[in-house]
Motif scaffolding. Sequence first.
Motif, PDB file in Angstrom:
ATOM      1  N   MET A   1      41.358  39.054  36.340  1.00  0.00           N
ATOM      2  CA  MET A   1      40.685  40.215  36.876  1.00  0.00           C
ATOM      3  C   MET A   1      39.971  39.849  38.182  1.00  0.00           C
ATOM      4  N   THR A   3      40.558  37.375  40.253  1.00  0.00           N
ATOM      5  CA  THR A   3      41.477  37.061  41.352  1.00  0.00           C
ATOM      6  C   THR A   3      42.108  38.320  41.934  1.00  0.00           C
ATOM      7  N   ARG A   4      42.362  39.300  41.105  1.00  0.00           N
ATOM      8  CA  ARG A   4      42.930  40.554  41.619  1.00  0.00           C
ATOM      9  C   ARG A   4      41.925  41.315  42.475  1.00  0.00           C
ATOM     10  N   VAL A   5      40.668  41.303  42.060  1.00  0.00           N
ATOM     11  CA  VAL A   5      39.620  41.975  42.832  1.00  0.00           C
ATOM     12  C   VAL A   5      39.428  41.264  44.169  1.00  0.00           C
ATOM     13  N   GLY A   7      41.598  39.334  45.675  1.00  0.00           N
ATOM     14  CA  GLY A   7      42.823  39.529  46.445  1.00  0.00           C
ATOM     15  C   GLY A   7      42.850  40.873  47.152  1.00  0.00           C
ATOM     16  N   ALA A   8      42.385  41.909  46.467  1.00  0.00           N
ATOM     17  CA  ALA A   8      42.346  43.240  47.083  1.00  0.00           C
ATOM     18  C   ALA A   8      41.402  43.245  48.270  1.00  0.00           C
ATOM     19  N   SER A  11      42.908  41.120  51.230  1.00  0.00           N
ATOM     20  CA  SER A  11      44.031  41.778  51.908  1.00  0.00           C
ATOM     21  C   SER A  11      43.551  42.789  52.956  1.00  0.00           C
ATOM     22  N   GLU A  27      39.730  48.160  43.051  1.00  0.00           N
ATOM     23  CA  GLU A  27      40.494  47.260  42.175  1.00  0.00           C
ATOM     24  C   GLU A  27      39.690  46.897  40.930  1.00  0.00           C
ATOM     25  N   GLN A  31      40.968  47.483  37.139  1.00  0.00           N
ATOM     26  CA  GLN A  31      41.050  46.379  36.179  1.00  0.00           C
ATOM     27  C   GLN A  31      40.194  46.657  34.944  1.00  0.00           C
TER      28      GLN A  31
END
Length: 109
Positions: A1, A3-5, A7-8, A11, A27, A31
């Motif tokens: 979770m 890493t996705r936040v 990463g968003a 980016s 994000e 999640q």
Amino acid sequence: MLTRVLGAGLSKMANGLERMEDAMAEEADAQATMLHQKLGYLNLIAGVAPRMGLFGTVGGMITSFGVLATEANPSPGKLAGGIMIALLTTFFGLCVAIPTTAAFTFFRG
């Protein structure tokens, strides 16, 4: 979770800090929604398990009372069989429900 936040947010680094924060917040919400959907299964199990135990308890008591209804002097062993079923199903229902409720509460918090 996490890493996705992150990463968003990363980016959107070229778009400025405010846009990064917005992307990370969006994000994080997505999640959290996914996490809570899976936690619903734990909540379902925690709610159903005691009822299944109660269902077995009623079945065991019906067995014991059936012995009482059909025999004038039933042996304690015959009565104990139904009571044992009642207690075991209650026990196993609680064995499932208690840790599942604890896990649900822990992960939800």
